[in-house]
Scaffold this active site. Sequence first.
Site, short mmCIF file in Angstrom:
data_model
loop_
_atom_site.label_atom_id
_atom_site.label_comp_id
_atom_site.label_asym_id
_atom_site.label_seq_id
_atom_site.Cartn_x
_atom_site.Cartn_y
_atom_site.Cartn_z
N HIS A 132 1.03 6.82 -1.87
CA HIS A 132 -0.02 5.81 -1.19
C HIS A 132 -0.38 5.08 -2.52
CE1 HIS A 132 -3.71 4.28 0.46
NE2 HIS A 132 -3.39 4.52 1.62
N ASP A 209 -2.22 14.84 -2.80
CA ASP A 209 -2.94 13.86 -1.88
C ASP A 209 -2.53 14.60 -0.41
OD1 ASP A 209 -3.17 11.97 -0.16
OD2 ASP A 209 -2.53 10.46 -1.38
N GLN A 212 -2.65 13.06 4.41
CA GLN A 212 -1.97 12.91 5.62
C GLN A 212 -1.61 14.42 6.42
OE1 GLN A 212 -1.64 10.33 7.71
NE2 GLN A 212 -2.13 8.71 6.60
N LYS A 235 -9.62 11.29 8.50
CA LYS A 235 -8.41 11.31 9.41
C LYS A 235 -8.21 12.65 9.92
CE LYS A 235 -5.88 8.47 5.45
NZ LYS A 235 -5.97 7.08 6.00
N CYS A 373 -0.10 0.56 2.52
CA CYS A 373 -0.36 0.95 1.19
C CYS A 373 0.55 1.61 0.55
CB CYS A 373 -1.78 1.55 1.15
SG CYS A 373 -3.16 0.54 1.69
#
Length: 416
Positions: A132, A209, A212, A235, A373
């Site tokens: 991202h 990261d 997600q 999220k 993104c």
Amino acid sequence: MSHPASAPDDPYDVERVRRDFPILHQQVNGHPLVYLDNGATSQKPRCVIDAISDYYLRDNSNVHRGVHTLAARATEAFESARTRAQEFLRAQDSKEIVFVRGTSEAINLVARGYAVPQLKAGDEVLITEMEHHSNIVPWQMICQETGALLRVLPIDEQGELSLDQLDDLMHAKTRVLALTHVSNALGTVNPLAQIIRKARDKGIVTIVDGAQAAPHMRIDVQKLGCDFYAFSGHKVYGPTGIGVLYGRMPLLREMQPYQGGGEMIRKVSFDETTYADPPYKFEAGTPNIAGAVGLAAALDYVDELGLERIARHELTLLKYATAAVEKVAGIRIIGRAREKAGILTFIIDGVHAHDVGTIMDHQGIAIRAGHHCAMPVMKKFGVAATTRASFGLYNTHQEVDALVSGLHEVREIMGT
Ligand code: PMP
């Protein structure tokens, strides 16, 4: 206190889960809302909304310095949210949890506070082609400043990392490896433990990261062995404006704050300031207390529902949706990794993704259209934009059916 819809051993009762989410029960453009944009942000269960509202109705105060009862309550709520995040990530110590605004801020903090002081000209920072922008741009910025070089591990046609190139890209000059757990544009779940083990053997600091991953799977930072792990509250069914950076304590001790102010100091004079210990030295100013309270309620909610059960439910939806969507003529699915989380990305021949999104919205279906993104991923697959349906714990098979009939409608309207 949260009241998840079913206990861990019950079969997954999605209709009961849906009752916990007031926003889902509305009509959009004359149709029942079908919310399939969970990758961008997820909806909030009532227990999260109530926790935030109860905090403001009863306990609101500033944290840490006050001696009065409300200050003690607010501090207790904020610090127990930190412990909740520690448990959620299976971290060793709650002091390894830094509250930030979200994943983007967490990565910027590590790039500025940890990497910049370590990097010399000619050192290398390794990222991947599926990142991202939040895990690209901060590293580009600090590479420009320090003279370090940004290296990129490519992805293959399936949307998996080209692991055969990893050894060549991790060498004596590589200082940092920053990579995503789950790709927001492709749904790929990366084999993190294996990659991190290699990096650690070579003395490379790792930052994951997890934006997600946190809503979809059990995370254990100690088993993964990463140095840093970041995720966003919004999220994972929590509020916006709050997120978590986990860092191993020895690295947090070395890391420099990049914002100064109240809360983050031990002693201040005009000649010199000494900083508080981690995590406080990274939390200048009044924190997002209500956000942390809401996040703790969200983590309670998903944990009580059971992340393993949530993952199973979402994977069933993904499988069902993949089989149905690929039968629609003219559709190409982007991202065919062997291991995926609940994200389905595709393009329709001759129709711009934004048109797909708009026509779907007319039918009450919320999906995302654009570059997500992740422009380098779009470039890799030779497209400007894709359409993405991303599943959450409250989505149903009927909603997948609505998505598929929506896609047929798009083809009819666009005459393709
Ligand atoms: N990384 C990934 C993989 C994401 O999907 C996102 C959000 N789309 C981010 C980072 C950034 O998260 P936030 O906007 O909450 O900082």
